[in-house]
Design an enzyme around this catalytic site. Structure first.
Site, short mmCIF file in Angstrom:
data_model
loop_
_atom_site.label_atom_id
_atom_site.label_comp_id
_atom_site.label_asym_id
_atom_site.label_seq_id
_atom_site.Cartn_x
_atom_site.Cartn_y
_atom_site.Cartn_z
N MET A 268 0.84 -1.20 0.00
CA MET A 268 0.00 0.00 0.00
C MET A 268 0.87 1.24 0.00
SD MET A 268 -3.02 1.38 0.06
CE MET A 268 -3.27 3.16 0.05
N HIS A 300 5.90 -0.19 -8.15
CA HIS A 300 4.49 0.21 -8.25
C HIS A 300 4.14 1.22 -7.14
CE1 HIS A 300 0.03 -0.89 -8.69
NE2 HIS A 300 0.06 -0.28 -7.52
N GLU A 301 4.51 0.87 -5.91
CA GLU A 301 4.16 1.76 -4.80
C GLU A 301 4.89 3.09 -4.93
OE1 GLU A 301 1.64 0.75 -3.38
OE2 GLU A 301 1.84 -1.34 -3.99
ZN LIG Z 1 -1.47 0.52 -6.42
#
Ligand SMILES: [Zn+2]
Length: 846
Positions: A268, A300-301
């Site tokens: 996250m 991605h994060e």
């Molecule tokens: Zn994401």
């Protein structure tokens, strides 16, 4: 939980009325094991004094509410997770004192006690609407504010949040107070608190815009497995890449990455305080695909720090864009800045396949979903959001060109820093940068669901050249949109035993037939590949000659990407009942040993295991299972010692083992009387073997208990629960099912059991579970909470009971049940999968 919804209209009304000046949040984490104290002071302005609104809070006890010095009675003001606020002034102060609950579902503030050493670990997870489980909020992304957290906790703990961690102030009795500096402006859902006896390691990144302190954290019992040097290297490579490409400094000061237990998702993007599932710190040997995936999660994060955290969607309608962008950007970064330079091949072999799959389920929806409320967000947050979204952005980049795309992005970050634009704002920026009209493109790609199929349509002249060539486009009748595609076409010939690309061209495909005059009078190649370079998001068909070449020569492609496209096309044809399952198995056994892409090596045997059990002609299945088992054993023994191939084939062989001889092999691998050079019998491999033996009835509780004595970690407990659930007895299934529907079972344990309980070949003991599942699905979301229930509904359906009779029962149930949308969605998906399997079975029998 009743009364936790929020509609888009309500959010818009509230955003029009308020600006949030600041949050001051004081949490006391020393008040017990089940709840903690939460005091929120919210300062906000109101454009229409005298009007009313509400704040959000999900708490078992609200002790005190004060608005502008006025006491509100919690008994009347706090209803359905909302605090009613009336008679607002131009500037307002709201103070709410509550006891909030720790969770075991991975939502809100999750509490975990490590069974190895009894140490306590907490972490928050707030997306989509769960910050309100920890403090009082205006829970919507466009009411951004600054946050000042003060945390009281045991003084030997570590406490981390979005702002840099301060020195704690001792408060007596082994307790201390962490007074965090105020954060940058951000949305509630990316705030975070992580606390407990975490182990931390520190470094710094010195980049073109200055220095960023880096922290890496994990549980004490995992610190020997945290390969910090590797994680720091990836983090630095990604920062350097993104700061350069986005031409905008990392906005949140410091960057901590915390590997946390019992985590629902991968990770996250809390601003400056990223949480990741701690299974990413492996205690046993893992293949390259594992590390490639972990790298993609890290990048991605990080991409979200700009796209999502600095610039944030106004409402969850654009959640797709948030995730699609981070997905696209993570592979783009991996391929260009890390050792995983073939990341796009991995994307084609793994992630993209999940998008194609999701897009052919009855639950598919346009990428840009109409999220009228929070319930709609839950239903529309899936692999369409991530995998299809990223694929379509990849197509958009091919459509406008990478440089104009980046130019648009850079402008977008500067224009909208700390703000909340909508998709149309990004589109306008990209149109300006590229000079291409994009409204109609967005309409056909984002507002409609379904995947097109592209096939070559040609005639040959006598001399073996094409006398005509076109690309034929079709669509599923339920989703009839035909789209424009930027499409690569590759022509491959056999040159000295290798498939070598002779020529490549790119065209724009539009409508049901696109003529390709460039190919007329060109000699037909051994293999013609549509979607070479994988720009397009479409199902691909191979002509007869190309398919024959693929089956005989797949492993001889010089490059891994076209091979991935062919693997994808063949798998797709198998799933669609256009290629016999036994031919797919032959293709895999003949070629997977030479495959070079890490993702193909891990994913394809897993898909094939499903095909053998589910897509094969039942009459031919025993023979195919024997072929698959023997083929994997041979591949395992032939693989290079210590290689990923060997590891994957050994795991797959354990999964496929069912003959007495193969099960004996597994026992002998465990006891050391059968060794395969280079194959480590580490803890995770031992659990793979034990579960396989439990599944077949060779091992029982005694052997599982004995292993648990050796491995008392949380992973050990989860693996033991999975092994128990896999046993082929009515008692084992009953116990496993009871654990699944029990809300006190922790999320990750529940997930492992759901994956393990319903096994092919155990149909006789599974028979009661179709009705049990349907009955439970009516209440599962209420009983287990959204995430845990979704996992059970999605993965825990008794698929081995797939038959015409089951289909009929599901049709009846779907037509008459009042179960929640979420339950009907997943059961509808299971129905579609069974129907697909029956079609494939019939074709395999033909
Ligand atoms: Zn994401």
């Amino acid at each position: 939980m009743p009364g936790t919804n929020l509609t888009r209209d309500e959010a818009a009304t509230r955003a029009a009325l308020l600006d949030v000046t600041s949050y001051d949040v004081a949490l006391d984490l020393t008040t017990g094991d089940t709840t903690f104290a939460s005091v929120t002071t919210l300062e906000f302005t109101c454009r229409e004094p005298g009007s009313s609104t509400f704040a959000d809070l999900v708490a078992p006890t609200v002790r005190d509410i004060t608005l502008n010095g006025r006491t509100l009675d919690p008994a009347t003001a706090y209803v359905d997770s909302r605090i009613a606020l009336d008679d607002l002034e131009a500037t307002n102060t709201l103070v709410v004192t509550a006891d909030c609950a720790y969770s075991n579902t991975g939502e809100g503030l999750h509490r975990f006690v490590d069974p190895v050493d009894d140490r306590v670990y907490l972490y928050s997870q707030f997306e989509v609407p769960d910050a309100r489980r920890v403090f009082t909020t205006f829970e919507q992304p466009d009411l951004k504010s600054v946050f000042t957290f003060t945390v009281t906790a045991p003084s030997h703990w570590v406490v981390v949040s979005n702002a840099p961690t301060p020195e704690p102030t001792p408060a007596g009795d082994g307790v201390a107070v962490w007074s965090f500096p105020t954060t940058k402006r951000m949305s509630t859902y990316i705030t975070a608190i992580v606390a407990g006896e975490y182990h931390g390691e520190f470094d710094t990144y010195d980049g073109k815009f200055g220095t960023i302190p880096l922290g890496h954290y994990c549980r004490q019992s995992l610190k020997e497995h945290m390969d910090t040097a590797e994680l720091v290297k990836l983090t630095k490579q990604s920062f350097e890449f993104f700061e350069e490409q986005f031409d905008y400094p990392y906005p949140f000061g410091k960057y901590d990455q915390l590997y946390v237990p019992e985590y629902n998702a991968g990770a996250m993007e809390n601003a400056g305080c990223v949480t990741l599932r701690d299974e990413y710190l492996p205690r046993s040997r893992q293949p390259r695909s594992f590390f490639e995936f972990r790298a993609s999660v890290i990048t991605h994060e990080m991409a979200h720090m700009w796209f999502g955290d600095l610039v944030t969607m106004k409402w969850w309608d654009d959640l797709w864009l948030n995730e699609s962008f981070a997905e696209w950007a993570c592979y783009w970064c991996e391929a260009n800045a890390t050792e995983f330079d073939d990341a796009w091949t991995g994307f084609a072999n793994a992630r993209k396949q999940t998008g194609y799959r999701a897009d052919q389920l009855p639950s598919t929806h346009p990428i840009a979903a109409d999220n009228v409320d929070l319930h709609a967000v839950e239903v529309n947050f899936d692999m369409i959001t991530y995998a299809k979204g990223a694929s379509v952005l990849k197509q958009l980049v091919a459509w406008v060109g990478i440089e104009p795309f980046l130019e648009g992005l850079r402008t977008y970050f500067k224009d909208w820093e700390y703000g909340n634009p909508e998709f149309k704002d990004l589109l306008a920026t990209l149109e300006k940068a590229s000079g291409r009209e994009l409204d109609s493109w967005a309409q056909e790609w984002l507002q409609t669901a379904g995947v097109n199929t592209l096939a070559p349509a040609f005639e040959l002249a006598e001399d073996g050249t094409y006398s005509s060539f076109a690309v034929a486009q079709s669509a599923h009748p339920d989703w009839p949109t035909l789209r424009r595609h930027r499409l690569g076409i590759g022509l491959y010939d056999d040159v000295d035993g290798r498939l070598v690309r002779r020529d490549y061209l790119e065209i724009d495909v539009e409508g049901d037939r696109t003529e390709v005059p460039e190919l007329v009078r060109v000699k037909q190649p051994a293999l013609l590949l549509l979607n070479d370079e994988d720009h397009a998001y479409a199902k691909i068909r191979l002509d007869e000659r190309s398919l024959a070449t693929a089956i005989s020569d797949l492993s001889t492609f010089e490059d891994s990407l076209p091979r991935a496209i062919v693997w994808g096309a063949a798998w797709d044809m198998t799933r669609d009942g256009e290629m016999r399952t036994r031919d797919w198995v032959d293709l895999v056994l003949a070629n997977i040993g030479q495959e070079s892409d890490a993702w193909a090596v891990t994913r394809i045997p897993a898909s094939t295991a499903l095909a053998v059990s589910f897509y094969s002609d039942p009459a031919h299945r025993p023979e195919l299972k024997a072929t698959w088992e023997a083929g994997l054993r041979e591949l395992m023994l032939a693989a290079e010692p210590g290689s990923d191939h060997q590891l994957t084939f050994a795991r797959s062989f354990a999964g496929a083992a069912h003959s007495d001889a193969a099960l004996d092999d597994l026992i002998h691998l465990l006891d050391g009387s059968f060794t395969v050079e280079g194959l480590a019998m580490d803890q995770d491999m031992r659990w793979v073997l034990i579960t396989a033996l439990a599944k077949s009835g060779r091992f029982g509780d005694a052997e599982i208990d004995a292993e648990l004595e050796v491995d008392k970690t949380i992973s050990g407990k989860e693996q033991a629960a999975a092994a128990r659930a896999s046993q082929p007895t009515a008692e084992a299934k009953e116990a496993a099912w009871a654990a699944i529907v029990d809300p006190t079972t922790p999320n990750e344990t529940s997930r492992e059991i759901a994956f393990s309980i319903f096994r092919f070949g155990q149909e006789d003991v599974l028979e009661p579970y179709l009705e049990k599942f349907l009955t439970a699905s009516e209440t599962l979301v209420d009983v287990l909470g959204f995430h845990k229930a979704s996992t059970v509904l999605e993965y825990g359906f008794p698929r081995p009971l797939g038959s015409e009779a089951t289909l009929a029962r599901l049709d009846e149930w779907l037509a008459t049940s009042d179960a929640p949308k979420q339950a009907k969605r997943y059961i509808g998906e299971a129905r579609a999968e069974i129907a697909r399997a029956l079609t494939a079975q019939a074709y395999d029998a033909s």
